[in-house]
Design an enzyme around this catalytic site. Sequence first.
Site, mmCIF file in Angstrom:
data_model
loop_
_atom_site.group_PDB
_atom_site.id
_atom_site.type_symbol
_atom_site.label_atom_id
_atom_site.label_comp_id
_atom_site.label_asym_id
_atom_site.label_seq_id
_atom_site.Cartn_x
_atom_site.Cartn_y
_atom_site.Cartn_z
ATOM 1 C CB SER A 187 -0.392 -3.814 -4.568
ATOM 2 O OG SER A 187 -1.569 -3.355 -3.939
ATOM 3 C CG HIS A 215 3.210 -2.820 -6.954
ATOM 4 N ND1 HIS A 215 4.049 -3.161 -5.911
ATOM 5 C CD2 HIS A 215 2.241 -2.044 -6.415
ATOM 6 C CE1 HIS A 215 3.595 -2.631 -4.786
ATOM 7 N NE2 HIS A 215 2.501 -1.945 -5.070
ATOM 8 C CE LYS A 246 5.043 0.738 -4.312
ATOM 9 N NZ LYS A 246 3.896 1.497 -4.786
HETATM 10 C C1 LIG Z 1 3.114 2.711 -4.383
HETATM 11 C C2 LIG Z 1 2.114 3.102 -5.380
HETATM 12 C C3 LIG Z 1 1.835 4.449 -5.667
HETATM 13 C C4 LIG Z 1 2.450 5.560 -4.878
HETATM 14 O O1 LIG Z 1 3.775 5.724 -5.213
HETATM 15 P P1 LIG Z 1 4.668 6.760 -4.354
HETATM 16 O O2 LIG Z 1 5.762 7.148 -5.264
HETATM 17 O O3 LIG Z 1 5.095 6.025 -3.136
HETATM 18 O O4 LIG Z 1 3.759 7.903 -4.012
HETATM 19 C C5 LIG Z 1 0.958 4.726 -6.691
HETATM 20 N N1 LIG Z 1 0.353 3.747 -7.393
HETATM 21 C C6 LIG Z 1 0.582 2.443 -7.142
HETATM 22 C C7 LIG Z 1 -0.095 1.392 -7.955
HETATM 23 C C8 LIG Z 1 1.455 2.078 -6.120
HETATM 24 O O5 LIG Z 1 1.657 0.794 -5.856
#
Ligand SMILES: *Cc1c(COP(=O)(O)O)cnc(C)c1O
Length: 400
Positions: A187, A215, A246
Amino acid sequence: MFGKMKQHLQGELSEIKAAGLYKNERIITTPQYSEIKVQGADGTEKSVLNFCANNYLGLSNNKRVEDAAIKAIQSHGYGMSSVRFICGTQDLHKELEQEIARYFKTEDTILYAACFDANGGVFEPLFGEEDAIISDSLNHASIIDGVRLCKAKRYRFANANMEELEECLKQAQAQRHRIIVTDGVFSMDGNVAPMDKICDLAEKYDALVMVDECHSAGVVGATGRGVAEKYDCYGRIDIHTGTLGKAFGGAIGGFTTGPKEIIDMLRQRSRPYLFSNSIPPAVVGASLEVFKMLNESDELHTTLMSNVEYFRTRMVDAGFDIKPTQSAICAIMLYDAKLSQDYAARLLEEGIYVTGFYYPVVPKGEARIRVQLSAAHTQEQLDRAIAAFIKVGKEMGVIK
Ligand SMILES: *Cc1c(COP(=O)(O)O)cnc(C)c1O
């Protein structure tokens, strides 16, 4: 009896503030979208272009998705008041699990309240003391926590470093089962894990492969179906975890998808699944609509990719130093921590909402502004952001 602890916490909080690491939350008064209103310190509202949401496909405020959520509330109620295995599974939950498996071309899926839970609950049921987990050093906090909850021997390799991964795999031959774990897209840089090479090494050294697609799903690959599509690794990646928070609508919810024996075992033993509430019908119904839309058309993904290309090209042409992204994350390198904060603050004055990151979130001396593109951005909005970046960049001597 809080007195002594209160003093202690006040001291720690002041230290966090003094180090400039205190997180203030900006208040949004509109739905999440490419243009939002935020509250200033004086309570006034300001309209800004939003470049820091994970709203990659622009579905967080989509009429079809919202209508599906409302319809699901009407047909299936508001809450489940139960965990899945007692009385918390509806037909909708099973449909969504199948839909996600179809999207990733896997056998079965298990839903969680969040991907944080999916990652927190995936290792301990599957791997014991006699096994090995081999993890990329930049993996998400939830993977790190999940690994901590499990007794397997831990190995760590530098980000996307295949020599180090191979070394770990050689050492891990002493263990019974091995699994390589990586984020699909990292990220902070926006780079994609080299899944083809990871899968080659996994086959050479008899290891499973797990990828966190938070992502990457909806973003990478010819039609956005994630890293397996991008690297043509179908059948070579054993476990995918992902989020509904996301690209896939942005509400909440997570999942693990893979072979049926793995998913079956997680339903028996994964603690965040067994001991936490089912995701609400509204989210499940809306997510079903999201996958329906993605199966009908790749248009949102195509728009996202052309927005990424448009933004990147113009920013590079303007003289900015940009990490070579393969995702919808664009890291504009400024290197200096204070500059990254001042730059982001100036951009906000110009109506552009972005976040500056510096140590310890990124390595020392690698401060940056992270821009996240969305299918929801119009070309006019991209142009406004680029113009603001150029204006502030000249002001601050970042570009000529
Ligand atoms: C955002 C994210 C998470 C967490 O996801 P949620 O559903 O918001 O708990 C886990 N791993 C990665 C790589 C992320 O970017």
